[in-house]
Design an enzyme around this catalytic site. Structure first.
Site, mmCIF file in Angstrom:
data_model
loop_
_atom_site.group_PDB
_atom_site.id
_atom_site.type_symbol
_atom_site.label_atom_id
_atom_site.label_comp_id
_atom_site.label_asym_id
_atom_site.label_seq_id
_atom_site.Cartn_x
_atom_site.Cartn_y
_atom_site.Cartn_z
ATOM 1 N N LEU A 88 0.884 -1.166 0.000
ATOM 2 C CA LEU A 88 0.000 0.000 0.000
ATOM 3 C C LEU A 88 0.919 1.212 0.000
ATOM 4 C CD1 LEU A 88 -2.714 -0.949 2.677
ATOM 5 C CD2 LEU A 88 -3.013 -0.859 0.192
ATOM 6 N N ASP A 89 0.607 2.203 -0.830
ATOM 7 C CA ASP A 89 1.515 3.348 -0.891
ATOM 8 C C ASP A 89 1.447 4.179 0.396
ATOM 9 O OD1 ASP A 89 -0.412 5.574 -1.192
ATOM 10 O OD2 ASP A 89 -0.837 4.701 -3.154
ATOM 11 N N PHE A 90 2.342 5.123 0.504
ATOM 12 C CA PHE A 90 2.559 5.890 1.734
ATOM 13 C C PHE A 90 1.272 6.492 2.291
ATOM 14 C CE2 PHE A 90 4.216 9.907 3.787
ATOM 15 C CZ PHE A 90 4.838 9.287 4.856
ATOM 16 N N ASP A 91 0.430 7.031 1.420
ATOM 17 C CA ASP A 91 -0.780 7.722 1.872
ATOM 18 C C ASP A 91 -2.030 6.844 1.874
ATOM 19 O OD1 ASP A 91 0.284 10.318 2.418
ATOM 20 O OD2 ASP A 91 0.510 10.604 0.258
ATOM 21 N N THR A 92 -1.911 5.604 1.427
ATOM 22 C CA THR A 92 -3.084 4.733 1.377
ATOM 23 C C THR A 92 -3.233 3.950 2.684
ATOM 24 O OG1 THR A 92 -2.951 4.525 -1.017
ATOM 25 C CG2 THR A 92 -4.189 2.832 0.137
#
Length: 277
Positions: A141-145
């Site tokens: 999951l990306d940094f902001d997800t």
């Protein structure tokens, strides 16, 4: 071939006869059903106990050499709970590996999906530092997800869950900049040409819409980097917040953010089924 080789003529094998195996079967409850729907496939239990490859273990079962709770099992679809059921091969009990762990984590935003971030940002090491197993995450999951992330020490399951061959679906709730045009769902299902090729969603639902923002749910099986955000950028609805709510058969449900939990036996069984184990 020496005289001590079990394959030598006249050698007395320690393998029990068909009659002995039948007598073993009778020692259990007559006609007992040992199948546990939420359990693990019997051949996987045998393989993890070191009895050979999955195929070799299937042959052991087909040959009538495996008993569960005293009952000879020959059905390859049988599932068992190795923690509570007694599994024997040629009347000898086997011990299944119990070190496999399957975990669900509700990842908060602004955390790196990594066990060690060179930039010093929050990462998964703070979640698993007190666990004895060597764990790795399934996908990213990306940094902001935010949302559901699976962790395990079972490399076979992890590889299959992320391999395109198995087309494991992931579901996301996305708060996007609105309004959302009527044809957006159809465009996303048909496919959008991105810089790394065509990408599409499996399903799209508009859940809520207010002036300037909308809440949508999308399901897709692509594991490409930032794929949901890039798709919505392409249709003119940039993502403001993104939460993964489901990974294959596993759901986030009411799990609190930042919390780690063990998957239930029935959830583990569903994972195995999803990847053909």
């Amino acid at each position: 071939m020496n005289s001590h080789d079990s394959r030598a003529p006249g050698h007395r094998s320690k393998r029990p006869t068909r009659r002995q195996r039948a007598q073993t079967a009778k020692s259990g409850p007559a006609g007992a059903d040992v199948h546990t729907p939420d359990g693990v496939r019997l051949q996987k239990v045998l393989a993890e106990a070191g009895l050979g490859s999955r195929r070799a273990c299937e042959q052991l079962i087909a040959d009538g050499r495996v008993a569960v709770d005293g009952e000879i099992v020959t059905e390859l679809g049988t599932r068992v709970d190795p923690r509570t059921q007694r599994v024997e091969v040629d009347t000898m009990p086997i011990t299944a590996q119990t070190g496999r762990v399957y975990l669900a984590f509700n990842k908060p935003a602004r955390m790196v999906t990594s066990m060690d971030d060179p930039e010093g940002r929050r990462d998964l090491s703070e979640v698993v530092r007190d666990r004895p197993e060597r764990l790795f995450h399934v996908g990213r999951l990306d940094f902001d997800t935010e949302g559901l992330l699976l962790l395990t020490n079972d490399g076979d399951v992890a590889n299959r869950l992320t391999h395109p061959r198995y087309e494991i679906q992931k579901t996301y709730l996305a708060q996007v900049k609105g309004p959302v045009a009527r044809d957006v769902g159809a465009r996303l299902r048909e496919g959008i040409e991105l810089e790394d090729g065509l990408a599409r969603v499996d399903s799209f639902k508009l859940l809520d819409s207010t002036p300037g923002t909308a809440l949508v749910e999308v399901t897709l099986h692509s594991g490409r980097n930032r794929i949901v955000r890039r798709l919505f950028d392409a249709v003119g609805n940039p993502v403001e917040r993104l939460v993964r709510t489901k990974f294959g058969p596993i759901e986030l449900a009411e799990q609190r953010q930042g919390k780690l939990r063990d998957l239930r036996p029935d959830e583990v069984a569903k994972l195995f089924e999803a990847v053909g184990l």
